[in-house]
Design a protein around this motif. Structure first.
Motif, PDB file in Angstrom:
ATOM      1  N   ARG A   1       0.822  -1.215   0.000  1.00 24.55           N
ATOM      2  CA  ARG A   1       0.000   0.000   0.000  1.00 24.55           C
ATOM      3  C   ARG A   1       0.853   1.260   0.000  1.00 24.55           C
ATOM      4  NH1 ARG A   1      -4.552  -0.362   4.541  1.00 24.55           N
ATOM      5  NH2 ARG A   1      -2.841  -1.158   5.836  1.00 24.55           N
ATOM      6  N   TRP A   2       2.096   1.152   0.460  1.00 23.01           N
ATOM      7  CA  TRP A   2       3.020   2.291   0.449  1.00 23.01           C
ATOM      8  C   TRP A   2       4.033   2.182  -0.702  1.00 23.01           C
ATOM      9  CZ3 TRP A   2       1.766  -0.333   4.980  1.00 23.01           C
ATOM     10  CH2 TRP A   2       1.126   0.407   5.975  1.00 23.01           C
ATOM     11  N   ALA A   3       4.468   0.962  -0.989  1.00 20.41           N
ATOM     12  CA  ALA A   3       5.546   0.742  -1.968  1.00 20.41           C
ATOM     13  C   ALA A   3       5.118  -0.359  -2.940  1.00 20.41           C
ATOM     14  CB  ALA A   3       6.840   0.366  -1.251  1.00 20.41           C
ATOM     15  N   PRO A   4       4.348  -0.018  -3.957  1.00 17.14           N
ATOM     16  CA  PRO A   4       3.889  -1.051  -4.895  1.00 17.14           C
ATOM     17  C   PRO A   4       4.977  -1.554  -5.834  1.00 17.14           C
ATOM     18  CG  PRO A   4       3.144   1.125  -5.595  1.00 17.14           C
ATOM     19  CD  PRO A   4       3.772   1.310  -4.258  1.00 17.14           C
ATOM     20  N   GLY A   5       6.083  -0.799  -5.924  1.00 13.03           N
ATOM     21  CA  GLY A   5       7.153  -1.181  -6.836  1.00 13.03           C
ATOM     22  C   GLY A   5       8.274  -1.940  -6.145  1.00 13.03           C
ATOM     23  N   PRO A   6       9.382  -2.178  -6.869  1.00 11.21           N
ATOM     24  CA  PRO A   6      10.503  -2.943  -6.307  1.00 11.21           C
ATOM     25  C   PRO A   6      11.257  -2.147  -5.236  1.00 11.21           C
ATOM     26  CG  PRO A   6      11.073  -2.109  -8.483  1.00 11.21           C
ATOM     27  CD  PRO A   6       9.616  -1.807  -8.280  1.00 11.21           C
ATOM     28  N   VAL A   7      11.759  -2.849  -4.221  1.00 18.67           N
ATOM     29  CA  VAL A   7      12.579  -2.252  -3.158  1.00 18.67           C
ATOM     30  C   VAL A   7      13.758  -3.172  -2.888  1.00 18.67           C
ATOM     31  CG1 VAL A   7      10.616  -1.075  -2.074  1.00 18.67           C
ATOM     32  CG2 VAL A   7      11.287  -3.369  -1.291  1.00 18.67           C
ATOM     33  N   GLU A   8      14.805  -2.604  -2.284  1.00 17.82           N
ATOM     34  CA  GLU A   8      15.956  -3.391  -1.844  1.00 17.82           C
ATOM     35  C   GLU A   8      15.813  -3.645  -0.341  1.00 17.82           C
ATOM     36  OE1 GLU A   8      20.761  -2.878  -1.019  1.00 17.82           O
ATOM     37  OE2 GLU A   8      19.677  -1.397  -2.246  1.00 17.82           O
ATOM     38  N   MET A   9      15.712  -4.919   0.033  1.00 19.32           N
ATOM     39  CA  MET A   9      15.509  -5.262   1.435  1.00 19.32           C
ATOM     40  C   MET A   9      16.815  -5.129   2.217  1.00 19.32           C
ATOM     41  SD  MET A   9      12.901  -6.191   3.274  1.00 19.32           S
ATOM     42  CE  MET A   9      11.864  -6.801   1.936  1.00 19.32           C
ATOM     43  N   LEU A  10      16.780  -4.353   3.316  1.00 23.76           N
ATOM     44  CA  LEU A  10      17.926  -4.235   4.214  1.00 23.76           C
ATOM     45  C   LEU A  10      17.758  -5.106   5.457  1.00 23.76           C
ATOM     46  CD1 LEU A  10      18.449  -0.345   4.137  1.00 23.76           C
ATOM     47  CD2 LEU A  10      19.656  -2.088   2.812  1.00 23.76           C
ATOM     48  N   ARG A  11      16.547  -5.185   5.951  1.00 24.66           N
ATOM     49  CA  ARG A  11      16.289  -5.986   7.141  1.00 24.66           C
ATOM     50  C   ARG A  11      14.809  -6.331   7.188  1.00 24.66           C
ATOM     51  NH1 ARG A  11      16.719  -4.247  13.523  1.00 24.66           N
ATOM     52  NH2 ARG A  11      15.354  -2.567  12.829  1.00 24.66           N
ATOM     53  N   ALA A  12      14.509  -7.546   7.602  1.00 28.53           N
ATOM     54  CA  ALA A  12      13.141  -7.972   7.867  1.00 28.53           C
ATOM     55  C   ALA A  12      13.224  -9.006   8.978  1.00 28.53           C
ATOM     56  CB  ALA A  12      12.487  -8.556   6.623  1.00 28.53           C
ATOM     57  N   GLU A  13      12.966  -8.576  10.206  1.00 20.49           N
ATOM     58  CA  GLU A  13      13.136  -9.484  11.328  1.00 20.49           C
ATOM     59  C   GLU A  13      12.259  -9.069  12.511  1.00 20.49           C
ATOM     60  OE1 GLU A  13      17.079  -7.821  13.588  1.00 20.49           O
ATOM     61  OE2 GLU A  13      17.401  -8.925  11.711  1.00 20.49           O
ATOM     62  N   GLU A  14      12.090 -10.008  13.413  1.00 20.49           N
ATOM     63  CA  GLU A  14      11.293  -9.778  14.619  1.00 20.49           C
ATOM     64  C   GLU A  14      12.091  -8.973  15.632  1.00 20.49           C
ATOM     65  OE1 GLU A  14       9.425 -12.442  18.291  1.00 20.49           O
ATOM     66  OE2 GLU A  14       9.759 -13.372  16.316  1.00 20.49           O
ATOM     67  N   TYR A  15      11.384  -8.090  16.339  1.00 18.23           N
ATOM     68  CA  TYR A  15      11.997  -7.304  17.408  1.00 18.23           C
ATOM     69  C   TYR A  15      11.013  -7.266  18.578  1.00 18.23           C
ATOM     70  CZ  TYR A  15      14.601  -3.632  19.777  1.00 18.23           C
ATOM     71  OH  TYR A  15      15.334  -2.915  20.706  1.00 18.23           O
ATOM     72  N   THR A  16      11.492  -7.560  19.768  1.00 16.55           N
ATOM     73  CA  THR A  16      10.651  -7.538  20.959  1.00 16.55           C
ATOM     74  C   THR A  16      10.829  -6.218  21.684  1.00 16.55           C
ATOM     75  OG1 THR A  16      10.781  -9.942  21.211  1.00 16.55           O
ATOM     76  CG2 THR A  16      10.116  -8.663  23.145  1.00 16.55           C
TER      77      THR A  16
END
Length: 540
Positions: free
Chosen positions: A283-298
């Protein structure tokens, strides 16, 4: 008696590096011990308020920070369909002279701080070293523990010494006594004091037998950091999505970097959400992006039951953990460093009494506890409740914010106010600025006050403080103060004598912002500590 070694800072994150820079600027030799090698590349902290940037200014890095950060417009609340229903705006110049809200990328800040540390001959940074034990002079700590893989957060209601903990249990060593910081290699590093800036899993906290006391439940969130070559639409501030089904946060950092935070549901795993990232952010970024981090944080909410033992101190995440809803996690650590550094330098090098550093806990712990509880309340207000609650949140919040007094309160920043103690007088009334920071009308103003104590006045002292006595001009572009803003009358001799005993620089100001502040507080002069907190005042 000479100082038996450098101050040892354990942990080379922003709090530890700023503490080292502040100490070095006061003539203290510092050794920083860091387990990792190099800057931790993953983005973490992203926000600082104007008081925190003022602390970076005191550490000598504010110009560099301005080049790697950007002011934020404030915070918007959005419903589940991303429709704004409330906004809290932030000024481009707050009471501390800087933008009230600033966004940045933590690896950039750490690289900046490391460059300044490397250029300072009083600071030695050692990387790739593990601290395993701290031996106090002439004995052992009253209680010892072992660092664990997770933060040692005690359950709500567990026995503790109360908010911030009790007095130091390891005695009051003299400045000539030496601590020994033991490394995994067997090496012993002598230290005149030890600052534990080693994070939520603090070895130093375990060494003095302190524990984190929970102030609220933990929350699991999923953090996504990306680069996007095509600029994404943004209003310049932070968006908080108040959707009970999936609360979320979105913000644009600097350059082409963006962050999302999504609250995780019960039973969800990070690997499951990692596979859903494209649909989560589309909904914010419909196009391609470069992933830097995708992880769980408590996100934890906790404060240490003790903040010190002798001259071993806890700072930053070692002393407190806060949810991110008011953006004060890193700022709280910088406040710790700013509060402690000048006191510790005075005790070690200038013969100040040890009670000065005892005031670190009594000042910082209540403030940090209030901040954490405030973050919990804001988080519940923005993201808590069922779908029915969310349906009511939009009209209730929007209607309430139409009341001017409510809006002013909601948009006010976090207020620092210390109670009476060794280095703060008791306030005469609620207007008295004692225990609060002196405003900084513009960046660089603090330099006119010097690095030490200062007597700020608009009148002539009956008994002048030490030379030089200076007149502080108004900032360019601001009008001169009119007669209604001037606070007339001499400074009482008692306050002038206190200033002289402390070696305070006496400065008469003509700055309209400061004169109005004095007038609002009904004071004619204030005695400012090196951290710019008002220690005492003279009434009109």
């Amino acid at each position: 008696m000479g100082v038996p070694g450098p101050v040892v800072v354990v942990g080379a994150g922003p709090t530890g590096l700023v503490a080292a820079l502040l100490l070095a600027r006061r003539g203290v030799d510092v050794t920083v011990l860091e387990r990792r090698a190099g800057v931790h590349a993953l983005p973490r902290a992203v926000h600082l308020d104007d008081e925190s940037v003022r602390i970076l200014q005191a550490a000598g890095v504010s110009d560099g920070f301005a080049a790697i950060s950007r002011p934020a417009a404030g915070l918007r609340l959005l419903d589940a369909r991303l429709r704004p229903f409330a906004a809290f705006h932030r000024s481009s110049r707050g009471v501390h002279g800087w933008a009230e809200s600033t966004l940045f990328d933590q690896p950039d800040l750490e690289a900046l701080l490391r460059a300044h540390v490397a250029a300072d001959p009083r600071i030695t940074l050692r990387e790739g070293v593990d601290v395993v034990r701290i031996d106090p002079p002439g004995g052992s700590f009253s209680s010892v523990g072992t660092a664990t893989a997770e933060p040692d957060v005690a359950a709500i209601g567990s026995p503790s010494a109360g908010p911030g903990g009790g007095a130091a249990a390891g005695g009051d060593p003299s400045p000539g006594d030496s601590y020994r910081v033991r490394l995994a290699t067997g090496e012993q590093v002598p230290a005149s004091a030890v600052l534990g800036c080693d994070g939520a899993r603090s070895t130093v906290r375990a060494a003095i037998g302190a524990r984190l006391r929970a102030l609220g439940p933990s929350q699991r969130w999923f953090v996504v950091d990306v680069r996007c070559a095509t600029p994404l639409p943004t209003w310049g501030g932070v968006d908080q999505v108040c959707d009970p089904a999936r609360a979320a946060t979105f913000l644009a950092l600097t350059g082409d970097r963006y962050r999302w935070e999504f609250r995780m549901r019960s039973g969800e795993t990070a690997s499951e959400l990692a596979a859903q990232v494209p649909s989560l952010i589309t909904r914010w970024a419909p196009g391609p992006v470069e992933m830097l981090r995708a992880e769980e944080y408590t996100f934890d909410a906790a404060v240490a039951d003790r903040w010190s033992d002798g001259r071993v101190f806890l700072l930053g995440d070692a002393a407190h953990l806060t949810p991110p809803f008011i953006g004060q996690g890193l700022g709280a650590g910088l406040r710790d460093a700013h509060n402690l550094a000048w006191k510790l330098a005075a005790v070690l090098h200038d013969g100040a009494p040890g009670s000065w550093v005892d005031g670190y806990r009594s000042e910082r712990a209540p403030h940090a506890t209030t901040m954490i509880r405030g973050a919990l309340r804001v988080g519940r207000a923005m993201t808590g409740g069922s779908g029915a609650v969310a349906a009511l949140r939009r009209p209730l919040v929007a209607g309430t914010l139409r009341v001017p007094a409510v809006r002013r309160r909601a948009e006010a920043g976090l207020v620092t106010r210390f109670g009476p103690g060794t280095l703060v007088d008791r306030r005469r009334d609620r207007r008295d600025p004692v225990g609060t920071p002196c405003p900084q009308p513009w960046p660089g103003h603090d330099g006119l006050l010097g690095d030490g104590w200062a007597l700020l006045t608009s009148g002539a002292p009956e008994q002048p403080g030490p030379e030089p006595r200076e007149t502080m001009p108004p900032h360019a572009g601001l009008p001169d103060a009119g007669p209604s803003d001037a606070v007339q009358g001499p400074v009482p001799s008692e306050l002038a004598r206190r200033a002289a005993d402390l070696g305070a620089r006496t400065v008469a100001t003509t700055d309209p912002v400061l004169l109005r502040w004095l007038r609002t507080g009904r004071v004619r002069a204030v005695l400012l500590r090196p951290d710019r907190i008002v220690a005492a005042s003279a009434p009109v």
